[in-house]
Design an enzyme around this catalytic site. Structure first.
Site, short mmCIF file in Angstrom:
data_model
loop_
_atom_site.label_atom_id
_atom_site.label_comp_id
_atom_site.label_asym_id
_atom_site.label_seq_id
_atom_site.Cartn_x
_atom_site.Cartn_y
_atom_site.Cartn_z
N ASP A 1 12.61 -4.53 -1.00
CA ASP A 1 11.86 -4.17 0.20
C ASP A 1 12.23 -5.27 1.18
O ASP A 1 11.71 -6.38 1.13
CB ASP A 1 10.35 -4.12 -0.06
CG ASP A 1 9.58 -3.72 1.20
OD1 ASP A 1 10.13 -3.93 2.31
OD2 ASP A 1 8.46 -3.21 1.09
N ARG B 1 -7.28 -7.35 4.03
CA ARG B 1 -6.30 -7.16 2.95
C ARG B 1 -6.98 -7.62 1.68
O ARG B 1 -6.82 -8.73 1.20
CB ARG B 1 -5.02 -7.97 3.20
CG ARG B 1 -4.17 -7.45 4.33
CD ARG B 1 -3.22 -6.32 4.00
NE ARG B 1 -3.72 -4.98 4.08
CZ ARG B 1 -2.98 -3.93 4.41
NH1 ARG B 1 -1.72 -4.08 4.75
NH2 ARG B 1 -3.48 -2.72 4.40
N THR C 1 0.81 -1.23 0.00
CA THR C 1 0.00 0.00 0.00
C THR C 1 0.84 1.28 0.00
O THR C 1 0.72 2.11 -0.90
CB THR C 1 -0.93 -0.01 1.23
OG1 THR C 1 -0.14 -0.26 2.40
CG2 THR C 1 -1.98 -1.11 1.11
N1 F0G Z 1 6.83 -2.60 3.05
C1 F0G Z 1 6.17 -3.66 3.54
C2 F0G Z 1 6.29 -4.96 2.86
C3 F0G Z 1 5.36 -3.52 4.67
O1 F0G Z 1 4.71 -4.58 5.13
C4 F0G Z 1 5.26 -2.24 5.30
C5 F0G Z 1 4.40 -2.05 6.46
C6 F0G Z 1 5.96 -1.17 4.76
C7 F0G Z 1 6.74 -1.40 3.64
C8 F0G Z 1 5.87 0.21 5.35
O2 F0G Z 1 6.60 0.29 6.50
O3 F0G Z 1 4.86 0.75 8.26
O4 F0G Z 1 7.29 1.05 8.72
O5 F0G Z 1 6.11 2.63 7.24
N2 F0G Z 1 3.54 -2.87 6.81
C9 F0G Z 1 2.69 -2.81 7.98
C10 F0G Z 1 1.76 -3.98 7.98
C11 F0G Z 1 2.01 -1.50 8.19
O6 F0G Z 1 0.91 -4.02 8.88
O7 F0G Z 1 1.88 -4.86 7.14
P1 F0G Z 1 6.19 1.22 7.74
#
Ligand code: F0G
Length: 477
Positions: free
Chosen positions: A216, A383, A126
């Site tokens: 990532d 999701r 997202t």
């Molecule tokens: N990339 C991935 C794959 C993530 O799962 C998340 C965050 C981010 C980037 C962004 O990082 O929250 O530190 O700014 N995922 C959380 C979740 C919010 O609940 O899956 P962030």
């Protein structure tokens, strides 16, 4: 020989009390939250499986690290500890700290993407996609088709489809593709890993065309464990070495340290290229903070440096993923439709199969997450279509193939008994799915709508219609 059980490689030193609620209290709480689990107060939640982000229990060593925080504005000693840890375990040269993952995504998007560029990725995340769009880019999904099929048992559903990537290069030209965003243990696909073979091949293809690959790396340690367990030739390698090998094929990474790295806040951008790192340092001071803290306190950087070292320990990561597998396999045994194979950070319920009577435009995953909360106080997350949002050009709802409810496990926080309570609640809902009705939007914000949207049940009644007044979730009704 009988199989022996394994248990967590830690014991509990401090406890946090949880408030027990009644069925009626939870019904009221979810209605007040607009049937959006993000809008619940955490005090009204019993078992919080909303996210694995920033929810880990830190170790005694990490807490001790907080006490040696150097809160100097510039050149904090903890920055250098963190830089050492990132270089040692991830292998990248330049570290730019950020307050969390999306801070790193913002910087990377702004320094690399030009108006009209296309940014491929193995499924979207997202915040990652939104930052790419805000920088003038368009996202293109290049993940293998199996990733969109909840029933496919492919061991590496996070893999990039090399043909899709080749076709994209032909279609738009390599000069329009600033980089490939390669996610390890793909979150939106259900925590599904990439194989080393695929990472190597996709990096070679991109580099052949002068396209950078940025990882990532948010859940790269979990991905490393899956490579060790599933890929030929890796069984005898350490998780630490596998992680280094993954990173060695790529040009840098964005990182939300709130996941793998066992901290409650923090992130970073890491880049091998000095010129690009210079650009990022110029921007970090505008949006995050000085280049030696990037929005974090010195103590937070120390906790992260220690957490990174703990995260690659085999006993830790094996127990972490093992707990997710325990939850997942018990649900599979009970016939509950979940994304297969079980992923690294959570179990994903297939809401379309769970609630076949609820149409897509009544958001079955959102409704199921609300119902689970009402039943037992377990908080999960949608999701599916609500998370996918609207097409930025047409404004139409996007209906991704996957319509999921994510049960995400915080690291080192809950016990097997918490898992059993969760399983019993889900199985009891699954026995009477007709009690759960769909939802419609009551309020829809412009960006990342899943965080703040409010809903109403479609028939004006409660989510658990027939359960009204009935004692469901024997636990604390
Ligand atoms: N990339 C991935 C794959 C993530 O799962 C998340 C965050 C981010 C980037 C962004 O990082 O929250 O530190 O700014 N995922 C959380 C979740 C919010 O609940 O899956 P962030």
């Amino acid at each position: 020989m009988t199989t022996r059980s394994w248990a967590e490689p830690y014991k509990i030193k401090m406890v946090e009390h949880l408030r027990m609620t009644t069925f009626a209290e939870r019904e009221r709480a979810i209605a007040e939250a607009g049937y959006n689990t993000f809008l619940l107060r955490s005090e009204d939640v019993y078992i919080d499986l909303l996210t694995d982000s920033g929810t880990a229990a830190m170790s005694d060593r990490q807490w001790a690290g907080l006490m040696v925080g150097d809160e100097a504005y510039a050149g904090s000693r903890n920055f250098y500890h963190l830089e050492d840890a990132v270089r040692r375990y991830y292998g990248y040269k330049n570290l730019i700290p950020t307050h969390q993952g999306r801070g790193a995504e913002h910087l990377l998007s702004q320094i690399c993407i030009k108006d009209g560029d296309v940014v491929p990725g193995n499924m979207y995340f997202t915040t990652t996609k939104l930052h790419q769009e805000l920088a003038g880019g368009r996202f293109r999904d290049v993940i293998i088709d199996e990733a969109h099929d909840p029933a496919s048992e492919h061991p590496f559903k996070g893999n990039v489809d090399l043909d899709k990537m080749r076709r994209l290069i032909e279609e738009v030209g390599a000069e329009r593709i600033p980089y490939l965003s390669l996610e390890t243990n793909v979150n939106m696909a259900g925590g599904q890993p990439c194989s080393m073979e695929n990472i190597k091949a996709v990096c070679a293809l991109c580099h052949e065309h002068g396209i950078n690959v940025f990882l990532d790396a948010t859940r790269a340690v979990e991905n490393s464990l899956f490579i060790k367990e599933r890929e030929d030739g890796y069984a005898d390698k350490t998780v630490e070495n596998i992680l280094l090998e993954i990173c060695s094929h790529t040009d840098g990474c964005t990182m939300s340290a709130k996941k793998d790295s066992l901290v409650n806040i923090g992130g970073f951008l890491a880049l091998n290229d000095d010129a690009l790192a210079e650009k990022a340092r110029n921007l970090v001071v505008i949006y995050e903070g000085l280049q030696t803290y990037g929005g974090m306190a010195g103590r937070d950087m120390e906790a992260m440096a220690i957490g990174i070292g703990e995260s690659v320990q085999f006993e830790h990561i094996h127990a972490r993923v093992g707990q997710v597998e325990y939850l997942g396999h018990k649900l599979i045994d009970a016939g509950v439709p979940v994304v297969r194979p079980i992923g690294g950070h959570g179990v994903f319920l297939d809401a379309q199969a769970f609630l076949p009577h609820v149409p897509r435009d009544q958001y079955p995953a959102q409704a199921l997450a609300a119902a689970l909360y009402v039943d037992s106080g377990v908080r999960s997350m949608e999701r599916g279509a609500v998370s996918a949002g609207r097409d930025p050009v047409t404004g139409e709802n996007i209906f991704p193939k996957l319509e999921l409810v994510r049960l995400t496990l915080p690291r080192r926080v809950y016990t097997q008994a918490h898992m059993d309570v969760t399983i019993e609640s889900i199985v009891s809902l699954f026995e009477h799915p007709e009690r759960i009705c769909g939802l419609r939007f009551d309020y829809e914000p412009e960006h990342l709508r899943f965080f703040q949207s409010r809903f109403k049940p479609v028939d004006g009644d409660l989510v658990l219609r027939a359960a009204k007044g009935e004692k469901v979730g024997a636990l604390h009704s």
